[in-house]
Structure formats: C-alpha cells, structure tokens
Design an enzyme around this catalytic site. Structure first.
Site, short mmCIF file in Angstrom:
data_model
loop_
_atom_site.label_atom_id
_atom_site.label_comp_id
_atom_site.label_asym_id
_atom_site.label_seq_id
_atom_site.Cartn_x
_atom_site.Cartn_y
_atom_site.Cartn_z
N SER C 33 -1.89 -38.16 20.03
CA SER C 33 -1.71 -37.10 21.03
C SER C 33 -3.01 -36.33 21.28
O SER C 33 -3.74 -35.98 20.35
CB SER C 33 -0.64 -36.14 20.55
OG SER C 33 -0.56 -35.04 21.43
N LYS C 57 -0.37 -35.90 25.54
CA LYS C 57 -0.93 -34.59 25.24
C LYS C 57 0.19 -33.57 24.98
O LYS C 57 1.22 -33.60 25.64
CB LYS C 57 -1.79 -34.13 26.42
CG LYS C 57 -2.38 -32.73 26.28
CD LYS C 57 -3.46 -32.65 25.22
CE LYS C 57 -3.86 -31.22 24.88
NZ LYS C 57 -4.67 -31.13 23.64
N VAL C 83 -9.70 -27.73 22.50
CA VAL C 83 -9.15 -27.83 23.85
C VAL C 83 -8.18 -26.68 24.10
O VAL C 83 -8.16 -26.11 25.19
CB VAL C 83 -8.45 -29.20 24.04
CG1 VAL C 83 -7.63 -29.22 25.32
CG2 VAL C 83 -9.50 -30.32 24.05
N GLY C 84 -7.42 -26.36 23.07
CA GLY C 84 -6.52 -25.21 23.20
C GLY C 84 -5.26 -25.52 23.98
O GLY C 84 -4.75 -24.69 24.73
N ASN C 111 4.62 -35.16 22.68
CA ASN C 111 4.17 -34.21 21.67
C ASN C 111 4.46 -32.80 22.19
O ASN C 111 4.11 -32.47 23.32
CB ASN C 111 2.65 -34.45 21.49
CG ASN C 111 2.03 -33.60 20.41
OD1 ASN C 111 1.67 -32.45 20.67
ND2 ASN C 111 1.86 -34.14 19.22
N CYS C 142 -1.37 -27.43 15.47
CA CYS C 142 -2.57 -27.34 16.30
C CYS C 142 -3.38 -26.12 15.91
O CYS C 142 -2.90 -24.99 15.97
CB CYS C 142 -2.22 -27.26 17.76
SG CYS C 142 -3.69 -27.08 18.78
N THR C 205 -5.89 -32.16 12.89
CA THR C 205 -7.31 -31.91 12.59
C THR C 205 -7.50 -30.86 11.49
O THR C 205 -6.66 -29.98 11.29
CB THR C 205 -8.03 -31.44 13.85
OG1 THR C 205 -7.33 -30.33 14.41
CG2 THR C 205 -8.08 -32.54 14.89
N GLY C 277 -7.02 -41.78 17.43
CA GLY C 277 -7.39 -40.68 18.31
C GLY C 277 -8.85 -40.78 18.70
O GLY C 277 -9.22 -41.50 19.63
C1 LIG Z 1 -9.53 -33.71 21.79
C2 LIG Z 1 -8.33 -33.74 20.91
C3 LIG Z 1 -7.13 -33.17 21.33
C4 LIG Z 1 -5.99 -33.20 20.53
N1 LIG Z 1 -4.81 -32.68 20.97
C5 LIG Z 1 -3.69 -32.77 20.21
C6 LIG Z 1 -2.42 -32.32 20.69
O1 LIG Z 1 -2.29 -31.86 21.82
N2 LIG Z 1 -1.34 -32.42 19.88
C7 LIG Z 1 -1.44 -32.96 18.63
O2 LIG Z 1 -0.44 -33.04 17.92
N3 LIG Z 1 -2.62 -33.41 18.14
C8 LIG Z 1 -3.75 -33.33 18.92
N4 LIG Z 1 -4.95 -33.81 18.42
C9 LIG Z 1 -5.01 -34.38 17.07
C10 LIG Z 1 -4.93 -35.91 17.10
O3 LIG Z 1 -3.73 -36.34 17.65
C11 LIG Z 1 -5.11 -36.48 15.69
O4 LIG Z 1 -4.09 -35.97 14.87
C12 LIG Z 1 -6.44 -36.13 15.08
O5 LIG Z 1 -7.45 -36.16 16.05
C13 LIG Z 1 -6.84 -37.04 13.93
O6 LIG Z 1 -6.96 -38.36 14.36
P1 LIG Z 1 -8.36 -39.04 14.79
O7 LIG Z 1 -9.33 -38.77 13.68
O8 LIG Z 1 -8.05 -40.49 14.97
O9 LIG Z 1 -8.79 -38.39 16.04
C14 LIG Z 1 -6.08 -33.78 19.24
C15 LIG Z 1 -7.29 -34.36 18.81
C16 LIG Z 1 -8.40 -34.33 19.62
C17 LIG Z 1 -9.68 -34.95 19.12
#
Ligand SMILES: Cc1cc2nc3c(=O)[nH]c(=O)nc-3n(C[C@H](O)[C@H](O)[C@H](O)COP(=O)(O)O)c2cc1C
Ligand SMILES: Cc1cc2nc3c(=O)[nH]c(=O)nc-3n(C[C@H](O)[C@H](O)[C@H](O)COP(=O)(O)OP(=O)(O)OC[C@H]3O[C@@H](n4cnc5c(N)ncnc54)[C@H](O)[C@@H]3O)c2cc1C
Ligand SMILES: Cc1cc2nc3c(=O)[nH]c(=O)nc-3n(C[C@H](O)[C@H](O)[C@H](O)COP(=O)(O)OP(=O)(O)OC[C@H]3O[C@@H](n4cnc5c(N)ncnc54)[C@H](O)[C@@H]3O)c2cc1C
Ligand SMILES: Cc1cc2nc3c(=O)[nH]c(=O)nc-3n(C[C@H](O)[C@H](O)[C@H](O)COP(=O)(O)O)c2cc1C
Ligand code: FES
Ligand code: FES
Lengths: 328, 338, 328, 338
Positions: C33, C57, C83-84, C111, C142, C205, C277
C-alpha cells in the site's frame, strides 16, 4: 593531518572541545563501544589521539565467551552482529587491560553490562575506584544476550533502577546508553534522567535477523543480532531529536556515521558529541575525516565552536515556524 | 603503512570467464611486508552497499615489482562490485593482515586445497620452494574446467608433484581432495605390500597413480584402477611430477610419510576438518586457514571469533582476522555451535 | 515471461497459489500500500496480472491533501517518506476509483486509515458492502500523520479496538497492518488477533528523520517520515519471525524486498505472502523477478508449493536444535 | 516500451571537468517518443545505495540515430555513481516520463534558464526552431566558465538571441537571469525615451546591451554602462544575435513585448518563482519545470506532489512526475509550506 595540526595551520581555529556535564572531551568524536576493541587495534590506521574519547568493549563481572559463529553478517548498508558481549570479565579487565588503557592519549569510557542490577552496581563500584577512566557507559541495551540486557533497556523502571544503582556507586560521569527497540524513547530517556544519568548515549543496535535462504536457517549463530551502520541512521537521528526534547541531559548520538555530514546531522538534531561504530569497519579514517569536515563546516557556516551546533536544527525550526518542539 | 590505496595494475578473468574467477594485481606498499596466508581487507567500492570490506588472501607476492596478486571468485554483492573496478583505479586496502602460514625451516610441505582454497597456497608454494623445501600439492575441485581456470597451468610450472581430484571425475580422482590425500597417505603407511589389494578394492585413481609413481618413474605404467580413464591425468599430472625433478622419482620415502612434514590446508570448512583430522591423528604439523565473516579485520569488533582448545582441551576464543586466519589444525574446534 | 507462461513451458509447475485464511491469492506477491497507487500507474512496466494482489493507497473517510513537500528523501539503502496519507477520501474513492479497481486482474486489497475508531468502522461499513474488494487492510501504523495513526499502532488496546470495530462491520478478510515502532511486536500481534483479524501484515515503516546540514533543517516538510526499503529488512524479518511464534494468523511480510531471495527470507521466517513496496521504485520488474525466482527456488529445493516455505526456517531449526522457539 | 536498457553511446565531461558537468548519450527506444521537457528515470547502478532512480531531463533528441542526450551535474551520491558508468554498458531507464513543455503553434518562445536549468531547454529550442518559432534565450549562471562548460557554444550555434548573466559578472550582466530578463522586458514596455535614464540609474549591462541592440545594429556602440566591462559580452553575445539572422536587427518589436509570447522556465526554485511572477503578471503563457525528489516517477507513490491552485484559487495536489514536471506558472503555489 591531525585536527590540531590543521587548526594551527589555518590560524583562527574552531573550538572542538565539548563539555557534556562532567565529561570534557577534546573533540566530540568518540569510538563506539564494541567496535573499537580496547583502543589500540586500529592504531596503525588512525592515531588514538585523534579521538575525543574511546568507549571500550562492554565489560561484565565474569568473563564471557560470547556467541557461536557466525557472529556477523552484512545487510543493505548495515551490519548485523551477535557478538554476545565476549569480554575478559571485570578482574582480567582491571589487571590486563586497564593499565594500558590509562596510557591512551584520549578519554577512556568503560562500557558496562550486566544481567542484574547487582552486576551493574558491582562493576560501577569496582571501576569507580580506578584512575584513568573518564566515564562509565551503562549498556542497558545489548540485544545479543538471551537474558537481561535488552530487558533493562526496554523497560523504563528497570532502566532507571540500573542507572540509579550505578549512580550510587560512582562519582564518575554516568552515561546511560539507550536501546532503540522501544515504542517511546523519550520515556526511557526520562527514566535514566531520573535514575541520575549525566549523559545519554543512543542508539544501540536495532534488533534484526537475516536468514540464509539456501540453508534455510538464520545466518547468525545467535539467530537474532543487532543492526548498525548507515541503514539505521534515520532512526537514530529521529531518536536523538526526540530525546533532546524530552530531557535536559547532553546526548552522545550514534548510528551509521560514515562521514562528517552524518556527524553534523546528529549534532544539529541535539547531540553534543557523536560516536562512530560500524563506520570504522568501512574506513578507519572516518574519525579523521569527520573532525576535518566538522571544522570546515563550522568555519564555513560561521560557528566558532562545535558546541554551537547542538540542537540547532530544532531551535532554528522553532524560531522559523512557531511550531515549537511539536512532535512531527 | 598498512592502510593504503593500491593501484590496480591489472584486473580480469582468471581462466574461463564462465567460472567467475578473477585475477587482481595491485601495486603499492602491501607487497613489501606480505607473507603467504595473510590477507588484504578490501573496500570494494565507495558506495555504502555492499558496506563492509572483503577479506581476500594474498595469492602471490612480487616484492621487486611491489605487486601482490589476489585471486577471487565472484560470489555475492561484494565480489560483484569489486569485479567492476578498473585498472588504473586505486583500491582502498587494509593490510597485509593476519598471521599467515608458518614456513617450516626444512622438511616437506604438503599443500592441501579444496576449490578456491588453492588461492593463498600459491604464494606459500613459491616461498617454500625458495627455501628449498619439498613441496607437494593435493587439490580437489569441481571439474577439470575449474582446476584449469583456477591456475593449474601455473601450478604445473612450479614443477612440484600435483595430486588432483575433481567432483565430476573429469581430472584426477573422482571426489574431494581427501581421496588423493587419503590414498597417498595410506600407501605410504601401509607400504607396497597392500597396494594391489587397495587397488582391487577400487581405491582411487590418484591413490593408484601415487603408488605407481612411487614404484617407478611416474607415468610409465598404469595399474588396473588407473586404466579406468585417467590417461589425461597421467599425461598431465604425473608428467608434471616427473618433470618436477626436485625429488627422486617416486616422490616420497617408501612405506612412511616424511618425518618432517607440514601441511597447509585451505578450502571449505568440511574439507579442512576432514584433512586436519587426517593429519593431526598422524602427528603432522597441520595448519588450516579459517574463514569467518569479518567486519573490522584488525581485532577490534570480535565479529570473526572462533573457538579453539588448548592441549588440555580448554576452550577459548580466537580472532580469525588477528590470531589467524591460520590456526594449528589441532586447536580448531570444528563444531560451530561451540 | 509471465510466471504462468513459464510454468507451462517447464512442465511440472510449482503451486504458487496461497491461502491466507479467507483470502486466496494466485501467488504470494502483493504490491504494498502507498507504493503502487491505484494499481495501474506501473502497468506499462509490469503487467497488473503479475501480482497476487495489490494493496491500494490508504483511504480515509475525508479527502486528504497530505504533507507539504519535500515528502521523500533517500537514506542509505532506504527511503524516508512523509506523504501524509494523501488520498481522495472515501466518497471519491467509491465513485471514481473502485469501479476501475474492480476490473483489475488481481486481488484488490483496500488499505484504510482513520483518526478514530469510528473512522475505521465507517470505512469498513461502507467498503464492506462493495463488490470487487478482496480484503481490507487496516493501517494502524502510519507514522506520517500528526494525530491518530501511529498511536493506534503502538498501543495494544487501541489496536485491538480498531480491528474489532472493523471486524464488526465487514465479512471481508481483515488484515491488520502492524507498526514496527514498538517494544514488543508480539504483544501487538496478539492484540489484533484478539480483535478478530484474519491476517497480519508487517512491517509498516520505521519512524525516522533526516536533516539537511547545509540548511540546518529537517529534509522532510513533515520533519519525521517513515523509513522503508532494504535498510529495514533485518528488522522486518525479525518481526515476522517473532509474530509467527506469537500468533496463529497467516502473515504478509514486507520491508525491503528487492529480489526473490528477500521474499524467500520472509516466507522462511513465517510469512505466507509478501509485499513489495519501495522495491518497485528501484525496479518495477521486481515482482516478475520475485515470482520467477520463487518458482525456481521451490523447484531446486524440491518444494511443490510455495506454501511449504512458510515458517520453515523455524520448524527446521526447532527440529535441529531442540531449542524450540526460544527467542534469540 | 518505456522501461528499457539504453546503451551508453558516450559519456564524459561536458566542458571544463572542474565544473562537474557530464554529457551522457543513450541509444535505444526512448528517442522515438521523447519530447522536450520530459525526463528519464535512471537507475544509476545496480547497488542498493544509492537506492532510488534519479530523474534527468532529456536535453537533446535525435530520432534518426535513436539517441537522446542527458546533461547533468555531479552533485551527490546518485550522480557520482552514474558518472562511473562506461560507454557500451546498458543503463536501466524508465521513460520518457512526464508531460514536457508545450510547444506553441506560432509566435515567440523565450527560454529562461538558471544554472543547469538550461539543460532541458536545448531540446525545446531545437523543436521551436524547427517549427519556425522565434526563440530567445535568457540564461544566468555562476560564471563565464560555467556557462561555457554548460553548452554556451552549442547555444551560440543555434543562432538565436542570447541574454546572459553571471553571478560574478564574468560574462553578461552581473546577477541572476532576472537581471537581463527584467531589463529587456522593461525596455520593451517603457520604450526608448526612458532608456538613458535607466542607464544612468546604473541598470545592468545586458539591459543596456539589449537597448543598444534595439537602437542600432548590435555591437557597434556601447552606452556608458556597457563600457564598464562588457566588451567580452558584446563581442560574444551580441555577435551571436546579429549573426542569428532570424530576426530583424534590434531583436524585438519596439515598445512592446511580442503579443504571442510563451516562456519556458527552468532553474532553481527561487529563480523560477521570480521569473514566473514577472511573466504571469504580464499575461504571458509561462511554463515552469518543477523539481521534486522522486521515488516511483510514474505517479504511484505521491512522493513528488506539489500544491497548485486553479483560477478560483482552490488548492490541490499535482504529481511532478506525472502531471509535470512542467506546470503553468500561474498554477504553481510557491510557498513550500502549503
Ligand atoms: C511512499 C510510501 C507510501 C506509503 N503509504 C502507505 C499507506 O498509505 N498505507 C500503508 O499501510 N502503508 C504505506 N506505506 C508502507 C508500505 O506499504 C510498506 O509497509 C513499507 O514501505 C515497507 O515495505 P518496503 O520496504 O517494501 O517499502 C507506504 C510506504 C511508502 C514508501
Ligand atoms: C581470511 C579470508 C581470506 C579469503 N580469501 C579469499 C580469496 O583469496 N579469494 C576468494 O575468492 N575469497 C576469499 N575469501 C572469501 C571472501 O572474503 C568471500 O567469498 C567474500 O567475502 C564473499 O563476498 P561477496 O560479497 O562476494 O559475497 P556476499 O554477498 O557477502 O555473500 C555471498 C554468500 O557467501 C556467504 N559468505 C560471505 N562471506 C562469507 C565468509 N567469510 N564465510 C562464509 N560465508 C560467507 C554469504 O552468506 C552468502 O551466502 C576469504 C575470506 C577470508 C575470511
Ligand atoms: C524532473 C527532473 C529533471 C531533472 N533533470 C536534471 C538534469 O537534466 N540534470 C541534472 O543535473 N539534474 C537534473 N535533475 C536533478 C537531479 O535529479 C538531482 O540533481 C539529482 O537527483 C541529485 O542526485 P544526486 O544523487 O547527485 O544527489 P543526492 O545525493 O541525492 O543529493 C544531493 C543534494 O541534492 C539534494 N537533492 C537531491 N535531489 C533533489 C531534488 N530532486 N530536488 C531538490 N534537492 C534535491 C539533496 O537533498 C542533497 O542535498 C532533475 C530533477 C527532476 C525532478
Ligand atoms: C560488532 C559490534 C559490537 C558492539 N558491542 C557493543 C557493546 O559491547 N556495548 C555497547 O554498548 N554497544 C555495542 N555495540 C553498539 C555500538 O556501540 C553502537 O551503538 C551501534 O553499533 C550503532 O552505531 P554504528 O551504526 O556507528 O555502528 C556494538 C556494535 C557492533 C557493530
Ligand atoms: S573482524 Fe573484527 S575482530 Fe576480526
Ligand atoms: S515520484 Fe512517485 S508519484 Fe511522483
């Protein structure tokens, strides 16, 4: 090439000395515990006197053989280690190591670890009597031992207790080293402040693991290990920022410093000094480069002392935005 | 000055590029003090991933030209990054580090290698020969192609006896290096009387070859076992041996291994354990070159520690980077969980 | 080049389908997401049907403009984003986005994020009625919004409450997405299990920050951001390992996957599926390579279904060492 | 196919190596559809640090040879890593991405660049000239050395009017590009009557030069202000203009800027804001090329969003990678805290 020589060469010097409560260091760059042995291992690559201070490998009351191999592996921009507090134990440390440490041309910080509050008290009592130790660093955060260690570091009450026990036993400056594996680092910082710590150092390693896919088993003999290196820097900087808001104690910041910019990042976030750990593995000259870079940065930006950098990103932000110290 | 920027003099494939082996020649200060068995701790690139230096053994030393040679296999991210470095660039290197092999004053030196464990042994062979030692190589690899890529030609040029094996049987004995080594040892202990029996039991070609070469001028007559398909080996290896000329024909005192015998062993852990056990049991001076993942390379991080035991069986830890990488075979505790 | 084509080509196929409680995916690779928009943005680079599922998203009840720029920066082997939760809001999502999402040739996971338990309940009630949604992923983690978000994710009781509220409102499979910014991830996992989650996804994150040393201010407009990418993988794998021990729910593992080996690492640690992601940013073909690599791995190692990999490093370790599932 | 491995045809310093500018020519599928103002999202290396792709504008397009040129400044870790890539290697590239500048059907096109903001404008100049537009460049840079390294020669070859400035005054006006731009605009609005007064007030050399060139054949007579030290400028720049030949001498309709005027602006944010405000206030069609840090480059991560406002002042977010990087100047909300 030493910073002192440079300073003279360039005339108007930047003051590198920093005072952290009772601990005065000739410069704010410290070797991180566990990555720099007992101070001399790297001396052919980087003169010992380069350092503002050296934190030696964590000492426990009894000798420890540490964890089985493999004890470390590399991860993207990081190091995962499970040394498991191998050390000669207090007695042998006092006998064979401390005498040589006393002669080092830098401040010697002794890192102590235990499995009970009494362990810490014992170490503090015994080390507190010795000459040639600049400060004790209380490691309540080593994630590589099965019992103790991490528990103290993740529970505010135990953290306070351990620090208080050390405090009672010594007049040396007490540095409380915090674990990042917690929900709210500020709570831990406040706890060790209450416990009587003079200084807070952070961060220790993040708990992590790595699995060998061909062998289908954890890479490390200990299964879990502590993650250090550039990978963790954003987490470390954030925690320094938070702790700077939460307590009044000076902070030693660390986690992934491999260049002067990284060191400045920690200082601006709120640290009064920085430690370099894994960065030495990458390049033993990192401390030299950090010092040179720090001096150049201060000169370019018009600071006469590195102490002026501490927390500047926070105070300037507060001034600019009136957001004060609101959590982001 | 053990922290240096060595200039890359040459860098390219070693043998068949498909084997992924590389040869890197560095000019700088490392050559002045380097000893066989020591290693360089190499920063493969200035990026933060891969982050850590990689330990690579010194394979050859040329003090006159101020050059050291490093041979390596492209295996993971570190060696992949290293492989991209170009001649003319400077490589950030710590070292020479570690203790290196001890070079005996006299007697016979057997080198025992598994796979790319051969790499650090070449410099030792050179040093041993320069000192006038009797040097003999036992080397097992994946295939003929591997051995040839990994420097068989250069070893042949040393004109020492070579005892080879390959996992696929394409050159020398079929199996690990313990096959020719074990065979050669047994023959030397049991004497010629039991030889034909061993051959009948289907012992390895190398064993047989070794026996043959002891009996007579090598490469002349093949036993039954040898006839099975080791002509190539005979032609190549025994040819090398006979051409070696350093030793009397037959290569080894009959009935007994030489009294003043040192082994230098390098290869995969399991192979080293097997070899060390063979040699230690017979009372030879066995040295093995251990591998552990390293961070600092200088004894500061305790990341590379292994367990050793002293004569009384007491366990303690040693740093592979500083106390090793070479350890007496009898001291090593092979069980990794200790 | 699609896995399906490959399977046919090579004859005896490896079963890629995975069942996570009520959620069946044709393969275990999900777009994480927030990194994959609403599913189509990358379609020129990687066919949508490649994915076992796509998590869109995060949606909130009201539209959100998100945080000011800069919203992201790079850190060593990582991405720091703030991003917020910019998103069109529930109403617009239902009107303009969901119809197109229904036609995607993959499982669509929505999500959801909120600032109160009621927010989550509202989203679940409304989305729960819609066709074409395979599951709801409850983002209680988040770190990029000033209020709410992280709080739910770091407090076991609130986490349970939020999940229970969602559970009450929908029959869709409920995925609880956990925050890694906690002292004990197992506690959170148990809480969402109690709350009625069908599946757990982790990790979101790590809270981090980066400071621009020349400007002496935080790089991100929001000051803090969430750290993702390869840098955090060791932490993520460790948490999957821990959660696998703590609860019986299937796990979707994520954090820094950029290749099939990384995906296998998560599966062996205890995940039943993985999300990618930040890896998409590095290379949009990562999902294709992961699927191909997974199939090859299973074939080489003699597994007929990827499901056999789940938790294998743990069960094999237990068998080998009798250490059982003792924490490392 | 917008995800491609473009072959590096050539790669080296652009101008003086000390300026750290590089020229990269890629052959592959990107050229077929590339438009001025679009960018490529480049994976600089296969390491995980630096991790993210880097957006780099397309500076020139050669469809016949299937080549695009990218010009960049080595600035941080990403461009440092990119700088190490060698001709013959293949570069993993997404793109062309983004919307690009809109090329007006007719009229006059002013290009306004600050520093390396010049890079994406070259392709636009080429396209504009090919369409028969009147093209004029305003360009400010650090120093004469920078401008020369960053392609002044090539721009001169286009034979369009060039209005230059440098921060150190070593070529053209001293100051940012707003100095020559503002001066030129004001002259065109206020007319010749006020010119001497402006010169007396110490207005910029470029302004004076522009006035001068409007009055008579360029490069012939210098005003007092010009005499201060812009001979070099006169010789170079005005020389270019007079040689340009596309326009009647004087370069601009007297007293008024051209009615059908489009501006394409690229440079540092502050400079773009200043320029956009100048142009928007006068009702010109102004396009600016925004920069934001990017992760995905394709609209999937919302990492690059900026705030825009519509005619009624309503704010909303736009993705620089997908909705931009080129935006109408009047829509951009320059206050970053929004
Ligand atoms: C730019 C960005 C936006 C994200 N937005 C969301 C979100 O809206 N909802 C959510 O549950 N996780 C969000 N995440 C977290 C990711 O879904 C994921 O849990 C996290 O990035 C770890 O995985 P990765 O290392 O493969 O990116 C976001 C991550 C990134 C980098
Ligand atoms: C003293 C010493 C001398 C060496 N000399 C040579 C040499 O001369 N030539 C040569 O080719 N190699 C040599 N090696 C090994 C070499 O350092 C490793 O092969 C190399 O580090 C692998 O790096 P990589 O980045 O390519 O692989 P990585 O990507 O780091 O790892 C690839 C695989 O190898 C495993 N691995 C990596 N390092 C080690 C290790 N040290 N021990 C066990 N497994 C490991 C990893 O877990 C992974 O599965 C030596 C090692 C030591 C300790
Ligand atoms: C659409 C677009 C087109 C571009 N075209 C070109 C071009 O043609 N030529 C060229 O030289 N550059 C161009 N850039 C900028 C280029 O992408 C960045 O300079 C480059 O990413 C810097 O990368 P680096 O790895 O060298 O620096 P980094 O190590 O990533 O950063 C160095 C410094 O620059 C800052 N920085 C990095 N990226 C950005 C950014 N996007 N915005 C603001 N500050 C940033 C960092 O905070 C840091 O202080 C373009 C950017 C965009 C968005
Ligand atoms: C190999 C190794 C051993 C360590 N041993 C200790 C230790 O004994 N005591 C301690 O407080 N910290 C120890 N640490 C943590 C470091 O002091 C430091 O907090 C951490 O590594 C983060 O800094 P870095 O990213 O610069 O390495 C160790 C770290 C490493 C990598
Ligand atoms: S690698 Fe650090 S002690 Fe050996
Ligand atoms: S960079 Fe991802 S949306 Fe623009």
């Amino acid at each position: 090439m030493l910073p002192n020589e440079k300073k003279e060469a360039k005339g108007a010097g930047v003051e590198l000395e920093v005072c952290l409560g009772g601990l005065t260091l000739k410069n704010p760059v410290i070797a991180a515990s566990g990555t720099y042995g007992f101070g001399r291992e790297y001396e052919q690559y980087c003169p010992v006197e380069t350092w503002g201070g050296i934190a030696v490998k964590g000492i426990t009351p009894e000798p420890r053989a540490g964890n089985p191999a493999p004890r470390l592996t590399e991860t993207p921009a990081g190091v995962l280690n499970a040394v498991g507090l191998e050390n000669p134990g207090l007695e042998e440390f006092l006998k064979s190591y401390l005498p040589r440490l006393r002669n080092l041309p830098t401040a010697v910080i002794v890192n102590i670890s235990g499995f009970s509050v009494e362990d810490y008290a014992l170490l503090a009592r015994s080390l507190g009597r010795e000459a040639g130790i600049a400060a004790l660093e209380v490691n309540i955060s080593c994630p590589n031992v099965r019992h103790g260690g991490l528990q103290f570091g993740t529970d505010a009450r135990s953290a306070q207790e351990v620090v208080a026990a050390v405090r009672r036993e010594t007049d040396l400056p007490v540095i409380a080293k915090l674990s990042p594996n917690v929900t709210d680092i500020r709570e831990l910082a406040r706890a060790v402040e209450r416990g009587g710590a003079d200084i807070i150092s952070l961060i220790n390693t993040l708990l992590g693991m790595s699995i060998d896919v061909e062998q289908r088993r954890p890479v490390l003999g200990n299964l879990f290990g502590g993650l250090s290196g550039p990978a963790i820097r954003p987490v470390a900087v954030r925690m320094v920022w938070e702790v700077y808001q939460a307590v009044a104690l000076p902070i030693i910041g660390m986690g992934g410093i491999t260049g002067w910019q990284d060191a400045v990042e920690f200082l601006l976030a709120g640290a009064s000094a920085v430690s370099i750990g894994s960065g030495n593995f990458v390049n033993p000259r990192v401390p030299l480069q950090v010092l040179e870079g720090l001096e150049g940065y201060c000169r370019r930006q018009g600071f006469s002392s590195v102490q002026e950098l501490t927390g500047l990103a926070q105070t300037e932000l507060a001034r600019r935005t009136h957001k004060g110290f609101a959590r982001g | 000055m053990p922290l240096c920027y060595e200039e890359i003099v040459s860098h390219g494939s070693l043998g068949d590029p498909a084997e992924g082996l590389r040869r890197l020649v560095l000019r700088g200060s490392a050559a002045a003090t380097a000893r066989p068995g020591q290693f360089l701790h190499v920063r493969v690139s200035d990026r933060l991933e891969p982050l850590l230096r990689r330990p690579l053994s010194i394979a050859a030393i040329d003090r006159a030209r101020e050059e050291v040679t490093v041979l390596y296999r492209v295996r993971g991210r570190g060696t992949e990054a290293l492989a991209q470095r170009q001649p003319g660039e400077r490589l950030d290197v710590l070292g020479p580090l570690g203790n290196g092999f001890s070079l005996p004053e006299k007697g016979e030196l057997w080198l025992v290698a598994g796979g790319i464990g051969i790499f650090p042994l070449y410099a030792l062979a050179q040093a041993g020969l320069a000192r006038g030692l009797e040097v003999r190589l036992f080397w097992g690899g994946e295939s003929r192609g591997f051995l040839e890529s990994a420097g068989l030609g250069q070893w042949s040029d040393l004109r020492i006896p070579l005892h080879l094996s390959t996992m696929d049987g394409s050159l020398g004995d079929k199996g690990a290096v313990t096959v020719p080594l074990g065979g050669y040892l047994k023959l030397n202990q049991t004497g010629p009387a039991k030889e034909s029996q061993a051959a009948r039991r289907g012992r390895s070609a190398e064993e047989a070859r070794a026996a043959g070469s002891r009996r007579s001028a090598p490469g002349v007559e093949a036993t039954e076992a040898e006839a099975a398909g080791v002509e190539a080996l005979e032609a190549e290896v025994a040819g090398v041996e006979s051409a070696g000329g350093k030793r009397s024909a037959g290569g080894c005192p009959a009935g007994q291994p030489p009294r003043d015998l040192s082994w230098a062993v390098c290869g995969p852990r399991g192979m080293m354990q097997a070899v060390a056990e063979l040699g230690v049991a017979r009372g030879f001076r066995v040295e093995v070159s251990l591998e552990e993942r390293m961070a600092c390379g200088v004894g500061a991080c305790l990341g590379c520690c292994v367990t050793v035991r002293d004569e009384r069986g007491r366990r303690s830890k040693r740093k592979v980077c500083q106390d090793g990488p070479v350890f007496p075979g009898r001291e090593v505790v092979w069980d990794v969980t200790e």
